[in-house]
Design a protein around this motif. Structure first.
Motif, short mmCIF file in Angstrom:
data_model
loop_
_atom_site.label_atom_id
_atom_site.label_comp_id
_atom_site.label_asym_id
_atom_site.label_seq_id
_atom_site.Cartn_x
_atom_site.Cartn_y
_atom_site.Cartn_z
N ASN A 31 0.81 -1.23 0.00
CA ASN A 31 0.00 0.00 0.00
C ASN A 31 0.84 1.27 0.00
O ASN A 31 0.32 2.37 0.12
N GLY A 32 2.15 1.13 -0.11
CA GLY A 32 3.01 2.30 -0.17
C GLY A 32 3.48 2.81 1.17
O GLY A 32 4.24 3.79 1.22
N SER A 33 3.08 2.19 2.26
CA SER A 33 3.53 2.62 3.58
C SER A 33 4.97 2.20 3.80
O SER A 33 5.54 1.38 3.06
N THR A 34 5.60 2.76 4.82
CA THR A 34 7.03 2.53 5.06
C THR A 34 7.33 1.19 5.70
O THR A 34 8.47 0.74 5.68
N GLY A 35 6.36 0.54 6.30
CA GLY A 35 6.63 -0.74 6.96
C GLY A 35 7.10 -0.54 8.39
O GLY A 35 7.12 0.58 8.91
N ILE A 36 7.50 -1.62 9.01
CA ILE A 36 7.91 -1.58 10.42
C ILE A 36 9.36 -2.01 10.56
O ILE A 36 9.92 -2.68 9.70
N PHE A 37 9.97 -1.58 11.66
CA PHE A 37 11.33 -2.00 11.99
C PHE A 37 11.28 -3.40 12.59
O PHE A 37 10.41 -3.71 13.42
N GLN A 38 12.22 -4.26 12.17
CA GLN A 38 12.29 -5.62 12.67
C GLN A 38 13.75 -6.02 12.88
O GLN A 38 14.65 -5.55 12.17
N PRO A 39 13.98 -6.95 13.82
CA PRO A 39 15.34 -7.49 13.98
C PRO A 39 15.74 -8.32 12.76
O PRO A 39 14.88 -8.78 12.00
N LEU A 40 17.02 -8.50 12.59
CA LEU A 40 17.54 -9.22 11.43
C LEU A 40 16.95 -10.62 11.31
O LEU A 40 16.49 -11.01 10.22
#
Length: 331
Positions: free
Chosen positions: A113-122
Motif C-alpha cells: 500500500n506504499g507505507s514505510t513498513g515496520i522495523f524488525q530485527p535481522l
C-alpha cells in the motif's frame, strides 16, 4: 562429480592455504538463492577471504555468483594425463555485490500500500522472508531446477558482508549494543544504485569494459566534441549493467533519476539517418536492376533480328521458280 571452473585468485589462495592446515579443510556449501533480477533459483558460493584480502576489504566474507557456460554442441575436456571429462561445460565464479541478493528478500516484506513498513530485527526479517520466498519461487520450479531451501536464505545472516549491505539499503535503529532493527527503504536503494552507476560511469572504469566501449562507439559518442553526450552515454551504459541484477521496476526508477533527453535525440537522429541511407541505397539498387533489365531486353531484341545474308534471301523474288520438291517427283 568433477567440473572445470574459473575462480578468483584469493579463493584459490584460501582453498590452498586451508588444505595445508592441520585441521583439514571443510569447503563452504553452495547456496541456492533467487536471482535478484529473474527470481530463478541460482547458485552462489560464500567464502572467507584470506588474511591479506580481509585486511584490505571491509568484510571478511565474500559471495560469488556461479554461472555455467554451456557449449552449443556437446564437448569434452581432455587432460595431459590422458583423462577425459565428458562434461564440457565451464563454471565461472565471479564476485557479486551482496546488496543485490538482499533487495528481493527485503522487497518481499515491503507493504503493497506504499507505507514505510515496520522495523524488525535481522532474524525476524529473514524468517518471514524465507517462508514467503520459498513458497512463491518454488511454485514455478521445473524438474531441471533445484528448489530453494529456507536454510540457504537463513544462512545469509552468518556473513558480515550481508549485515553490512543491510545498512546500505535500510533505515535502522540501534536499540541496544546487541539489538539493531531494520526497515527496507526504496529511497536508500535508489541512492545506493546511483552511487554504483556513478562509479561505473567513470571513464577510468568504463574504458575497461568492452561492452560499454562498443555501445558508445555504436552511438557515435567517441568522436571529438561530444563530451557531454559521451558522459550521458556512459551513465546509461552503467545503468544497463546495474539492470542485470535488479528488477525491471527498480531499473525504471533508477533511469528516471537521469535526464537522457539530449542523448535520446542524438540516437534518434542517427537512426533516422541510417533509415534514410538504407532507403536511398534501396532505391539505387532498384534503379540499377531496372537499367540492367532494360539492357537485357535490348540484347534479346538484338538477338531476335535475322542476319544480313538471310535478310537478302528473304527479299529475293521466287515467283516463277520451281519448287525444290518438283525435282524429286516421278517423270
Amino acid at each position: 562429480m568433477t567440473h572445470i571452473g574459473v575462480l578468483p585468485f584469493d579463493l584459490l589462495d584460501t582453498i590452498t592455504r586451508r588444505m595445508n592446515e592441520r585441521d583439514g579443510f571443510t569447503p563452504t556449501s553452495f547456496l541456492q538463492l533467487p536471482h535478484p533480477r529473474t527470481d530463478i533459483p541460482s547458485l552462489f558460493l560464500p567464502y572467507r577471504r584470506g588474511q591479506v584480502a580481509s585486511r584490505e576489504q571491509e568484510n571478511e566474507w565474500q559471495i560469488l555468483e556461479v554461472q555455467c557456460v554451456s557449449p552449443p554442441n556437446e564437448r569434452s575436456w581432455f587432460f595431459t594425463e590422458g583423462e577425459v571429462l565428458s562434461d564440457g561445460r565451464l563454471l565461472v565464479m565471479t564476485p557479486i555485490d551482496p546488496t543485490f541478493l538482499l533487495i528481493p528478500i527485503l522487497q518481499v516484506l515491503s507493504p503493497r500500500n506504499g507505507s514505510t513498513g515496520i522495523f524488525q530485527p535481522l532474524d525476524d526479517i529473514f524468517d518471514e522472508a524465507a517462508q514467503k520466498i520459498v513458497k512463491g519461487v518454488n511454485e514455478g520450479v521445473t524438474n531441471n531446477t533445484s528448489p530453494i531451501l529456507q536454510e540457504d536464505i537463513l544462512s545469509l545472516t552468518r556473513y558480515d558482508c550481508i549485515v553490512g549491505a543491510l545498512r546500505r539499503i535500510c533505515d535502522f535503529q540501534i536499540i541496544t549494543p546487541e539489538l539493531t532493527v531494520y526497515r527496507y527503504s526504496e529511497d536508500r536503494v535508489i541512492e545506493y544504485l546511483q552511487a554504483k552507476v556513478s562509479r561505473l560511469s567513470r571513464h577510468t572504469v568504463a574504458e575497461k569494459s568492452r561492452t560499454i566501449i562498443r555501445s558508445l562507439a555504436k552511438d557515435g559518442l567517441m568522436e571529438d566534441g561530444k563530451e557531454d553526450l559521451l558522459e550521458l552515454g556512459r551513465i546509461r551504459s552503467a545503468c544497463n549493467l546495474v539492470s542485470q541484477y535488479v528488477t525491471h521496476d527498480l531499473y525504471i526508477a533508477l533511469v528516471a533519476k537521469y535526464d537522457f533527453t539530449q542523448l535520446d535525440a542524438h540516437v534518434k537522429a542517427l537512426k533516422d539517418e541510417e533509415v534514410a541511407l538504407a532507403l536511398a541505397s534501396s532505391r539505387t539498387a532498384k534503379s540499377r536492376v531496372g537499367v540492367a533489365e532494360g539492357d537485357e531486353g535490348k540484347k534479346r531484341k538484338a538477338k531476335s533480328k535475322v542476319s544480313h545474308g538471310v535478310g537478302k534471301l528473304q527479299k529475293v523474288d521466287v515467283s516463277g521458280m520451281a519448287k525444290i520438291s518438283s525435282f524429286f517427283q516421278k517423270k
